[in-house]
Scaffold this motif. Structure first.
Motif, PDB file in Angstrom:
ATOM      1  N   CYS A  60       0.865  -1.179   0.000  1.00  0.00           N
ATOM      2  CA  CYS A  60       0.000   0.000   0.000  1.00  0.00           C
ATOM      3  C   CYS A  60       0.900   1.226   0.000  1.00  0.00           C
ATOM      4  N   ILE A  61       1.862   1.200  -0.917  1.00  0.00           N
ATOM      5  CA  ILE A  61       2.837   2.283  -0.980  1.00  0.00           C
ATOM      6  C   ILE A  61       2.504   3.211  -2.130  1.00  0.00           C
ATOM      7  N   ASP A  62       2.527   4.470  -1.837  1.00  0.00           N
ATOM      8  CA  ASP A  62       2.182   5.470  -2.837  1.00  0.00           C
ATOM      9  C   ASP A  62       3.449   6.153  -3.330  1.00  0.00           C
ATOM     10  N   THR A  63       3.976   5.637  -4.420  1.00  0.00           N
ATOM     11  CA  THR A  63       5.227   6.156  -4.957  1.00  0.00           C
ATOM     12  C   THR A  63       5.117   7.626  -5.352  1.00  0.00           C
ATOM     13  N   ALA A  64       4.006   7.972  -5.916  1.00  0.00           N
ATOM     14  CA  ALA A  64       3.804   9.358  -6.355  1.00  0.00           C
ATOM     15  C   ALA A  64       3.910  10.306  -5.167  1.00  0.00           C
ATOM     16  N   LYS A  65       3.386   9.863  -4.057  1.00  0.00           N
ATOM     17  CA  LYS A  65       3.423  10.707  -2.865  1.00  0.00           C
ATOM     18  C   LYS A  65       4.857  10.890  -2.370  1.00  0.00           C
ATOM     19  N   VAL A  66       5.611   9.813  -2.400  1.00  0.00           N
ATOM     20  CA  VAL A  66       7.013   9.902  -2.001  1.00  0.00           C
ATOM     21  C   VAL A  66       7.735  10.899  -2.903  1.00  0.00           C
ATOM     22  N   ALA A  67       7.485  10.795  -4.197  1.00  0.00           N
ATOM     23  CA  ALA A  67       8.118  11.698  -5.151  1.00  0.00           C
ATOM     24  C   ALA A  67       7.745  13.139  -4.832  1.00  0.00           C
ATOM     25  N   GLU A  68       6.503  13.325  -4.578  1.00  0.00           N
ATOM     26  CA  GLU A  68       5.993  14.671  -4.293  1.00  0.00           C
ATOM     27  C   GLU A  68       6.653  15.262  -3.049  1.00  0.00           C
ATOM     28  N   GLN A  69       6.720  14.462  -2.013  1.00  0.00           N
ATOM     29  CA  GLN A  69       7.236  14.963  -0.743  1.00  0.00           C
ATOM     30  C   GLN A  69       8.740  15.194  -0.741  1.00  0.00           C
ATOM     31  N   THR A  70       9.442  14.542  -1.650  1.00  0.00           N
ATOM     32  CA  THR A  70      10.892  14.622  -1.613  1.00  0.00           C
ATOM     33  C   THR A  70      11.479  15.381  -2.797  1.00  0.00           C
TER      34      THR A  70
END
Lengths: 151, 151
Positions: free
Chosen positions: A114-124
């Motif tokens: 349940c990992i949201d890669t897009a969110k990680v990209a966005e936050q970093t």
DNA sequence: ATGCGTGCAAATTATTTGCACGCTT
DNA sequence: AAGCGTGCAAATAATTTGCACGCAT
């Protein structure tokens, strides 16, 4: 092999991504992608060996350069099996690895995270973020061997 | 550093795990664990450098051996940052990495996943299974540098 | 007392890098 | 025509391994 796209589709996708990221589309790059579509988890050297039959003159350095470029555009993932060798594969979501610390055996594991890669990209602020889960452990055979001497 | 256990507790846990898995408890092994508690993501060589002050005679080979043993009991996780160097850390659930393909910068990411390590172990027969999620991408600075020449 | 773990040093090997040429754009 | 990508080969450095000794069990 459980790819969602066929080889031709992967090819087209890679061509597009290369262009989008300012890389040229070359026959070596496409050849390596196609090879990765067919092979399990080749090492750089295995890729090199396989391609020398197709391209009479192709160097290991090019294989490394190409893999690096393909990693940058999120098409290829490299991972270390055991400490020594490095293996490469086409990136697929939900495709993960379980690796034995002793014999470096690789077991493919397909599981939803349940990992949201897009969110990680966005936050970093990172681009072309890929995600993979790596499990490590001791396989049953190696566990036997490790405890055997103690008997 | 967001460890759930303090250094002393980690120490005791490791001693127990070593025994449980048939490994001897040695001062070098404990020293490396304590070091990993304090350091970010040391490489084998950084660990070696740090320990030479404490143990006048300690070899890199022992560092590698020890790390390998600690990996086997699920206490330490090694991971490759960039293709070249290998880094080590104490294993913690929900502690993951985002690594830049270009500059190998490591960003720690703490996030809950719906990954069931015990289930993976059960289904595959592997022992001491650890899990980590590795994100890869291009960090903002490197993305700039990569596109800069094209301007 | 036994044998694993350690230290030392040499060996192995994957990966990187610099330079010149050709092909893609 | 210009410049990136490629090929070649040499260089770099991380990691492994074998052997003998000392320490933990």
């Amino acid at each position: 092999m459980a790819f969602f796209l066929n080889k031709e589709q992967v090819r087209e996708q890679v061509k597009q991504r290369l262009k989008d990221n300012g890389y040229r589309v070359t026959s070596q790059r496409l050849a390596i992608v196609e090879l990765l579509f067919d092979l399990e988890h080749p090492t750089a050297d295995e890729i090199y060996q396989s391609l020398t039959s197709e391209f009479s003159n192709m160097s290991l350095a090019t294989v490394y350069n190409t893999l690096h470029s393909l990693e940058n555009i999120g098409t290829v993932r490299g991972f270390s099996c055991g400490e020594k060798c490095f293996r490469y594969e086409l990136y697929q979501e939900n495709h993960h690895h379980l690796i034995c610390n002793e014999c470096s055996k690789i077991v493919d594991i397909f599981l939803e995270t349940c990992i949201d890669t897009a969110k990680v990209a966005e936050q970093t602020g990172f681009k072309n973020v890929t995600e993979s889960v790596e499990f490590r452990g001791i396989c049953a055979e190696c566990a036997d061997k490790l405890s055997a001497p103690a008997e």
